[in-house]
Write a protein that holds these residues in place. Structure first.
Motif, short mmCIF file in Angstrom:
data_model
loop_
_atom_site.label_atom_id
_atom_site.label_comp_id
_atom_site.label_asym_id
_atom_site.label_seq_id
_atom_site.Cartn_x
_atom_site.Cartn_y
_atom_site.Cartn_z
N PRO A 220 22.17 20.32 -11.13
CA PRO A 220 21.09 19.81 -11.98
C PRO A 220 20.89 18.31 -11.79
O PRO A 220 21.82 17.57 -11.46
N VAL A 221 19.66 17.86 -12.02
CA VAL A 221 19.31 16.45 -11.85
C VAL A 221 18.60 15.95 -13.10
O VAL A 221 17.74 16.64 -13.66
N PHE A 222 18.96 14.75 -13.56
CA PHE A 222 18.29 14.12 -14.69
C PHE A 222 17.06 13.36 -14.22
O PHE A 222 17.13 12.60 -13.23
N VAL A 223 15.96 13.54 -14.93
CA VAL A 223 14.81 12.64 -14.82
C VAL A 223 14.69 11.96 -16.19
O VAL A 223 14.59 12.65 -17.21
N TYR A 224 14.71 10.62 -16.20
CA TYR A 224 14.79 9.93 -17.48
C TYR A 224 13.66 8.92 -17.66
O TYR A 224 13.03 8.47 -16.71
N ASN A 225 13.41 8.60 -18.93
CA ASN A 225 12.44 7.58 -19.35
C ASN A 225 11.01 7.89 -18.90
O ASN A 225 10.43 7.20 -18.07
N TYR A 226 10.45 8.92 -19.52
CA TYR A 226 9.07 9.34 -19.27
C TYR A 226 8.09 8.42 -20.00
O TYR A 226 8.46 7.72 -20.95
N PRO A 227 6.81 8.47 -19.61
CA PRO A 227 5.80 7.70 -20.34
C PRO A 227 5.67 8.17 -21.78
O PRO A 227 5.81 9.36 -22.08
N LYS A 228 5.37 7.23 -22.65
CA LYS A 228 5.27 7.50 -24.08
C LYS A 228 4.25 8.59 -24.37
O LYS A 228 4.48 9.47 -25.20
N GLN A 229 3.09 8.55 -23.68
CA GLN A 229 2.02 9.50 -23.99
C GLN A 229 2.34 10.92 -23.57
O GLN A 229 1.68 11.87 -24.00
N ALA A 230 3.36 11.08 -22.72
CA ALA A 230 3.71 12.42 -22.25
C ALA A 230 4.77 13.09 -23.12
O ALA A 230 5.08 14.26 -22.91
#
Length: 434
Positions: A319-329
């Motif tokens: 598994p892989v982490f994707v972090y810190n998405y845009p606020k509006q999403a």
């Protein structure tokens, strides 16, 4: 009187006369010798009956058996490496408890998906479905054991709620007496934030409802979600706990369900052996650059779709982490990233092999004014969130949490292509029966 035992207990009764209660899994006859395979939910056992060793009445019952009839069989237990489970019954008695109609719907052949779902109540009896349900059960036990050892307290949160946790567009709405609209819970998270202030580390684990008009292999309208909430835990701490939980679940499932995974589900366990910490991490911006380079048309600010998640994970064996998405999403309750106010402190954990997001988590916004502003930006009814805002007025504290989708996690561990097989009675956009 012979002792009644479960099939899983036969190893303890070699040489004994016992009886077994179960259902007819298979039956074949060769002249005056019959081979009857019975299942009881704990395993399979083959019984061998010779016409010369039983009364004519018992032999006649055998000839009247149909697939999935419920029976009581009696005989002596002996070891046999060639038999299912390694033990066999030399049968001396047979009683038909509940006969089965001649045309049992689920035969040992290929059926269409719609037919199988229409007969889900019977499809569940097949070895593959039994294996998936047993792996699911082990995953649930592993989750609870891990959280118990980590000091979490299980707190049950409401199914009926007046507070929206995710998106208003995916709510199941009902009238609640004279109080107006109520909704089937999308999440227990908001309530967990209150109980975490009392107990420190908490979790809820139960059904979740999303009125999404989705027909993908990753979506159900009713599914089970684990939701821990952790006081005094930032986004980095949150990801470490997620990582530890997933590693524990996979290791436990492989250890205790190896035979089911390898033999019944034909799962390549080498694909799970790699699920070890640390998990790779990509910022949202890095992930966008990655999938754009692979041909995706996604733009910065968009949420990752299923195909994008597959592209992100395709070069990783874990598994892989994707972090810190845009606020509006993302949802209103996620804490603004102080290093980039366009984004929030959150993460998605994406499973390999195209299974997509299995965990979504974030640090929660603990500032009263910022949270109120976000509620207003989303056009949410402030009065419904008065109690939630109180958590910031009376002793606010840094805290984080996440939601793990049980069916998605089980699908990945089992190597099942669609999550509808990972819950006993799936609820999808077009199915409410059985």
């Amino acid at each position: 009187m012979t002792e009644h035992v479960q099939i899983r207990e036969l190893a303890e009764h070699v040489g004994d006369d016992v009886s077994v209660l179960g259902w007819v899994h298979n039956l074949r006859s060769s002249g005056k010798v019959a081979f009857l395979i019975v299942r009881d939910g704990t395993g399979l056992v083959q019984g061998v009956m010779s016409a010369g060793d039983v009364s004519p009445e018992v032999w006649e019952r055998l000839e009247g058996l149909d697939y999935e009839a419920s029976v009581k069989v009696g005989g002596s237990v002996r070891e046999d490496e060639r038999a299912p489970g390694g033990y066999e019954l030399s049968l001396t008695d047979l009683e038909i408890v509940g006969p089965s109609a001649e045309e049992y719907p689920i035969q040992l052949k290929e059926h269409g998906v719609d037919f199988l779902l229409e007969h889900r109540h019977l499809w569940l009896r097949t070895p593959r479905q039994v294996a998936i349900m047993r792996v699911r059960d082990e995953v649930v036990k592993a989750i609870r054991d891990f959280l118990y050892e980590q000091g979490f307290v299980n707190v049950d949160t409401p199914i009926l709620t007046g507070s929206i946790g995710e998106s208003a567009g995916t709510l199941f709405e009902t009238e609640y007496f004279d109080l107006g609209a109520a909704y089937l819970a999308q999440t227990g998270q908001l309530y967990n934030e209150a109980t975490a202030a009392a107990l420190g580390r908490v979790y809820c684990f139960g059904p979740t409802f999303r009125a999404e008009k989705s027909k993908t292999r990753r979506h159900l309208t009713e599914f089970w979600m684990l939701e821990p909430e952790i006081a005094w835990c930032d986004s980095e701490c949150n990801m470490r706990i997620q990582e530890g939980l997933v590693c524990y679940i996979v290791e436990r499932a492989v250890e205790r369900c190896r035979d089911l995974l390898e033999n019944e589900l034909e799962r390549d366990l080498s694909k799970l052996a790699s699920a070890r910490a640390p998990f790779p991490r990509l910022s949202y911006s890095e992930a966008i650059e990655r999938v754009q380079s692979l041909g995706s048309s996604i733009q910065w600010g968009d949420d990752l779709g299923a195909e994008d998640e597959t592209l992100v994970a395709q070069d990783y064996d874990r598994p892989v982490f994707v972090y810190n998405y845009p606020k509006q999403a993302k949802a209103f309750y996620m804490k603004e990233n102080p290093d980039d106010p366009r984004t929030v402190l959150c993460d998605d954990l994406i499973a390999p092999e195209g299974y997509g997001e299995i965990i979504g988590g974030s640090q929660r916004e603990d500032d009263y004014d910022r949270l109120l502003a976000r509620i207003r930006e989303e056009g949410l009814p402030e009065e419904a969130y008065g109690w939630y805002l109180d958590l910031r007025r009376y002793g606010t504290y840094p805290h984080s949490g996440f939601g793990l989708g049980l069916e998605r996690t089980v699908a990945w561990i089992c190597g099942v292509p669609h999550i509808r097989e990972c819950i006993a009675f799936p609820r999808t956009l077009n199915r409410l029966y059985p």
